[in-house]
Design an enzyme around this catalytic site. Structure first.
Site, PDB file in Angstrom:
ATOM      1  CG  HIS A 185      -2.500  -0.852   0.859  1.00 38.90           C
ATOM      2  ND1 HIS A 185      -2.102  -2.240   1.002  1.00 38.90           N
ATOM      3  CD2 HIS A 185      -3.745  -0.421   0.834  1.00 38.90           C
ATOM      4  CE1 HIS A 185      -3.433  -3.325   1.100  1.00 38.90           C
ATOM      5  NE2 HIS A 185      -4.312  -2.020   0.456  1.00 38.90           N
TER       6      HIS A 185
ATOM      7  N   GLY B 156      -0.531  -2.838  -5.889  1.00 44.82           N
ATOM      8  CA  GLY B 156      -1.043  -3.650  -5.141  1.00 44.82           C
ATOM      9  C   GLY B 156      -3.346  -3.241  -5.749  1.00 44.82           C
ATOM     10  CG  HIS B 157      -6.109  -0.194  -2.710  1.00 41.86           C
ATOM     11  ND1 HIS B 157      -6.984   0.386  -3.763  1.00 41.86           N
ATOM     12  CD2 HIS B 157      -6.907  -0.663  -1.831  1.00 41.86           C
ATOM     13  CE1 HIS B 157      -7.761   0.524  -3.170  1.00 41.86           C
ATOM     14  NE2 HIS B 157      -8.508  -0.541  -2.099  1.00 41.86           N
TER      15      HIS B 157
ATOM     16  CG  HIS C 182     -10.607  -4.578  -2.794  1.00 38.73           C
ATOM     17  ND1 HIS C 182     -10.049  -3.668  -3.091  1.00 38.73           N
ATOM     18  CD2 HIS C 182     -10.261  -4.948  -1.005  1.00 38.73           C
ATOM     19  CE1 HIS C 182     -10.803  -3.541  -2.292  1.00 38.73           C
ATOM     20  NE2 HIS C 182     -10.727  -4.095  -0.875  1.00 38.73           N
TER      21      HIS C 182
ATOM     22  CD  GLU D 222     -12.659  -5.417   1.991  1.00 42.77           C
ATOM     23  OE1 GLU D 222     -11.413  -5.227   1.648  1.00 42.77           O
ATOM     24  OE2 GLU D 222     -12.712  -4.469   3.317  1.00 42.77           O
TER      25      GLU D 222
ATOM     26  CD  GLU E 258     -14.952  -1.040   1.148  1.00 42.33           C
ATOM     27  OE1 GLU E 258     -14.301  -2.169   0.581  1.00 42.33           O
ATOM     28  OE2 GLU E 258     -14.000  -0.250   1.839  1.00 42.33           O
TER      29      GLU E 258
ATOM     30  CB  CYS F  40     -14.801   3.017  -0.150  1.00 38.03           C
ATOM     31  SG  CYS F  40     -13.606   3.574   1.386  1.00 38.03           S
TER      32      CYS F  40
ATOM     33  CB  CYS G 183     -10.838   2.252   4.083  1.00 38.04           C
ATOM     34  SG  CYS G 183     -11.917   1.626   3.390  1.00 38.04           S
ATOM     35  CB  CYS G 184     -16.215   3.236   4.807  1.00 39.23           C
ATOM     36  SG  CYS G 184     -15.807   1.801   3.603  1.00 39.23           S
TER      37      CYS G 184
END
Lengths: 638, 638
Positions: free
Chosen positions: B140, B189-190, B264, B316, B332, B334, B412-413
């Site tokens: 991350h 990765g994200h 995801h 997710e 989610e 987000c 995160c949200c």
């Protein structure tokens, strides 16, 4: 106390009919096919290596080369045990020298694989003898012993041959020494040996085996964290099981204090079966009360309409009350088999139709659905809704396969079906000193062992008249009136009569040779509705006829069953089997509606509904005509 | 190419109204509360340690003691970034010296936590500098950089202060050096940094940042097994992520060849947002086509009626087409925010009402539902069915909580909601050289930056008239006609008119100061029906009014909504807010039936149905009056 007891398998000479055809299939196809699998000779099936494991363990013990070693799950031995048990029952029904010789050869391998001290488990004997008895949680040593004890008792009763029985008595003595004499702590991670020890006790009359069963039952849950401590003590794991989970193996409380059916559903019902059996052997009232609570937990709040149990693949387990998803369900075949066993043991001390109803429901729906009609493919998981493209594909639905595979790496279910169908007489009939009990409707001649011999004629589950004739002796007969039969009547020697009915059983206390009792059950199809507390079934109905749950398959309904709504107020008509299904199958035609498709994923235009006929087939035959949609619960028009 | 572009946040001086109240809530409650959390001073919330992490990293870099070290998830830094971004937007709406000072202090800590070479990540700086850039899959680092770049751009635009912007330019230079100059392989990765780099490019005019964004987008999926190789190369893991899963991080194919929205869901929509942004910056037709396919994959087959996406907690993630369970859903918060971003970027190059419709749906339903009405509690997961006793409890439903928690370990949200609501003008309005675009209906005065200044008056989403007045200048105005509005009319200077409508947008090409355009949308509630391919919604309808999805809560319906069936042919009446909800909330009253309970789990007696009135409230306010049942989809009478 046991009011009535299971009959031995050979007490029932079964007539041609529905169950007999299954037993022939087991003899002609399932047993030979499974032997090929166990011998690693079956094409297209996952490798088993079970027989090789025993041979290799024997070689190791004889100081020779262990060949290609151990292969498979740690509980691989139990597949051989369940196969042998099925063979034993089958030999009682269909004597077969060649098959018996094959079984004897396997038993010889098993005998040779037993350690001097009575220990028997090929995994540890081949791989690491030092690790014996260190991992009760994952190790399955007691589980495998239990299944082999069941096989030993069955094989002895079928053939009179003691070799395997003696092996398993030595094994039981070894276990007794370890847990009772030496006082090592713990109980089985996977209950099974408890119910087997009770069978061994009844077969041998040796009370040590009942004592050992009681010990394991009493110990369970007294230290909920035993498996965590055991894990810490040994410092190794077989597959990283969560040893802190006190529910998975029913360790959350002493069994007499348990209230909810929890955890791995097969473990649960094997345990409850032994608890019920022990309670009735010993008259243990608190144990019976616990069994009753757990029975109600399952059948009133955690069971599918098909007699399936275990709502989730996560831990192959029960979840919580009323959580009964139809698509992501587990409903393992073995769990419904275990539920039948539990029901049968409850019946022994409490003759109540609800046990028979559930046993019948599990048998004719989930257990039979576990096997392809050709006897060669099996379901481990029995979904009530299948949508190709989602089922077996989405990560949440990987276990809910739209078609039966040929064999599984973890192959507990296929031989379990074989042994259960071959020994159906044990569950169908029971006896007390003065009374014969008929729990399931299986045609044949039954010797109740109390002087009474009765024949039973029926086309069940497709015909709804069951006729009992007293062939020899005299005495009482008690027949379950299925809870599903809204109307029924009974004729005694041709005359309608009103027998005393107690808790769902009709009693005929004084029958003499030549007497004839005819029970005529309701042959009308009917819809069932789930409790409004079951979120998955709201707005939906399921269709049944007799004990059979029906389902709607795409192949019979233009490929699409998701758009169907049934009208449960219209008449349902019975018809012939659709093409591709056996001739005895009765299909049902219901009136309903097919919804037109929306424009796009969501639409504010009310979709039109076109009246249509909808065809249903018994749930147990689903998936026999290729991959297609299937639903048990469908929306109904209110 | 971009046909029209997002407006800056300060282009819209918002009037009092629905969105303004949310923005005030963000300013008055959410931002201060989240600052307390980030500072570990909030009662009852999980520890964050975000600010301490930056302080400790700075100390480590200064050769001092790192205090209590690093705490939290590897991506903990991003919570500070999203908070700062929310603060930036909020400062544009509500100047606040004290808040700006707090932000400046945090920015100083961030500046001090940046390594000499431009690297910025407290996890690696505190814990193990040697492991930098070795674990793109789990690490991350690029994700945190991306969020901080977004914050830097927003804070610079809001305050004119360059400190954080300069920090992030140095950080971008560091990343550029690593991946472009030195040619190290891999991609995030994200995904997140891609969309942030494009913002940084537009803010600074430096084309290196667009080049770097394009590099990451182009590289993704060219080697689907890159993360597995990376994992093998480094030999360590942060949390044992499945590096073989090529779908989780959208690695299964080069992005231009991707067809299905997979993996995801937040990663997916952040990636697609950047792809769409890049496609319109560069005119890359194949990238646009890929975006379009992925858009259709989501919105035509994999999206909930609430604008939620991601059907499963496992990863997710998206699952497969039409697999949209209402109870075990992930959806989610987000992910719906990311879907708004994706929609907004698609709109920039393709002015089509379907993007605006989806953006609006996600905003008014899932995104708003993500936050308690008091601004202090948040949903990460947004179920469409909640049954206390099952939801949040059954092992399959642990993530579907019946009540919003105060904070999450993975938080995160909450700040994502804050930054999105505070910058809603960016998504609501856009402009081209000669045209102002109105995508969402948010009251206020909008300077389109092309000479046209327009005021917008509306009570949306509870009032359905939207009035635009040209305050200054002249030019064209384009207004989305929501797809849900079956009937609508437009008045220009009080006279009904028939503007040209292209792909869901009404065009008024020549407006002059003083001109007034009034759009009157359909205020009637309506039911929606899902495609018959969605197994979870068969036999069911959902209720909407305007953009709002409604739901049925136990508190309004005698505690039990599972027994309700709606009659979608009867009139729906709008009414006041039930007690305990804000006064602006409009409730809906529908006719329907309440089913009587069965006797037992399954019953063959057809349950009676009693006609009843059923009250529905907007989905976004659910769960604000204590734990209770909730359903969006309910059976309807056909």
């Amino acid at each position: 106390m046991k009011i009535q007891k299971q009959l031995p398998v050979n007490a029932c000479r079964q007539a041609e009919g529905f169950m007999r055809r299954y037993q022939k299939l087991v003899k002609d196809v399932v047993i030979p096919y499974q032997y090929e699998v166990l011998s690693d000779r079956a094409q297209g099936a996952e490798k088993s290596h079970v027989i090789a494991n025993f041979a290799n363990a024997g070689a190791v013990l004889a100081g020779k080369d262990g060949g290609d070693g151990f292969y498979g799950m740690v509980f691989q031995d139990s597949d051989a045990a369940k196969w042998l048990e099925a063979v034993a029952y089958s030999l009682e029904l269909f004597p077969d020298e060649k098959l018996e010789e094959e079984a004897d050869r396997l038993i010889e391998l098993i005998r040779a694989a037993q350690d001097e001290d009575g220990y028997l488990n090929t995994y540890y004997t081949i791989k690491d003898r030092e690790k014996r008895w260190q991992n009760l949680m994952e190790g399955h040593e007691l589980y495998c012993s239990g299944h082999m004890m069941e096989a030993a008792v069955a094989y002895y009763e079928a053939t009179g041959k003691r070799t395997l029985l003696d092996v398993m008595i030595r094994n039981a003595e070894h276990i007794y020494r370890h847990f009772i004499t030496e006082g090592n702590d713990g109980c089985p991670g996977h209950p099974e040996v408890e119910l087997a020890l009770l069978k061994l006790y009844r077969c041998t009359g040796d009370r040590r085996w009942m004592e050992l069963a009681r010990h394991f039952i009493d110990v369970r849950g007294t230290d909920p964290h035993f498996f965590a401590k055991e894990s810490k003590r040994r410092g190794w794991t077989l597959w990283g099981m969560d040893v802190e989970d006190v529910y998975y193996a029913q360790m959350y409380a002493p069994v007499r204090e348990q209230t909810d059916a929890v955890g791995h559903s097969v473990r649960a019902v094997y345990l409850y079966t032994a608890m019920a059996d022990l309670a009735s052997e010993t008259g243990d009232a608190s144990l019976f009360q616990a069994c009753r609570r757990l029975w109600e937990s399952i059948t009133r709040r955690r069971m599918y309409v098909t007699g399936g149990i275990g709502s989730t693949v996560i831990g192959e387990a029960f979840t919580v009350d009323y959580d009964l998803p139809n698509d992501t369900v587990y409903a393992e075949t073995c769990a419904s088999i275990g539920l039948m066993y539990f029901a049968s043991r409850m019946l022994e001390m409490d003759v109540d139709g609800e046990y028979g109803d559930v046993m019948e429901c599990a048998l004719y729906n989930t257990v039979l659905a576990g096997m392809q009609l050709d006897g060669k493919r099996f379901f481990y998981v029995n979904p009530l809704e299948v949508v190709p493209g989602i089922s077996g594909t989405a990560v949440t639905h990987r276990h809910d396969l739209p078609q039966r595979p040929a064999w599984y790496a973890c192959a507990c279910c296929p031989p379990n079906v074989a042994r259960t169908l071959s020994s159906i007489a044990k569950y169908a009939y029971g006896a007390s000193e003065h009374m014969g009990y008929c729990h399931l409707f299986v045609g044949g001649e039954v010797d109740f062992g109390n002087g009474l011999v009765v024949s039973c004629e029926t086309e069940y589950p497709y015909g709804f008249t069951v006729t009992y004739c007293v062939r020899k002796g005299s005495g009482g007969l008690s027949v379950r009136i299925p809870g599903w039969s809204r109307n029924w009547r009974v004729l005694k020697n041709g005359e309608e009569c009103a027998p005393e009915v107690v808790k769902g059983y009709a009693y005929f206390p004084e029958l003499a040779a030549g007497d004839r009792v005819e029970m005529v059950l309701d042959d009308r199809a009917y819809f069932v509705y789930a409790s409004g507390r079951v979120p998955a079934d709201t707005g939906c109905a399921a269709l049944k006829r007799g004990p059979l749950v029906y389902c709607f398959e795409g192949v019979d309904n233009g490929g699409d069953v998701l758009s169907l709504t049934v009208d449960t107020e219209e008449e349902v008509t019975a018809g012939d089997a659709p093409e591709g299904l056996p001739a005895d199958v009765v299909s049902l035609r219901v009136r309903g509606f097919r919804r037109e498709e929306t424009e796009g994923l969501y639409s504010s235009r009310r979709p039109g509904q076109a009246a249509c006929e909808i065809l249903a087939v018994p749930y147990y035959v689903w998936g026999n005509r290729g991959e297609n949609q299937m639903r048990v619960w469908v929306p109904y028009r209110i």
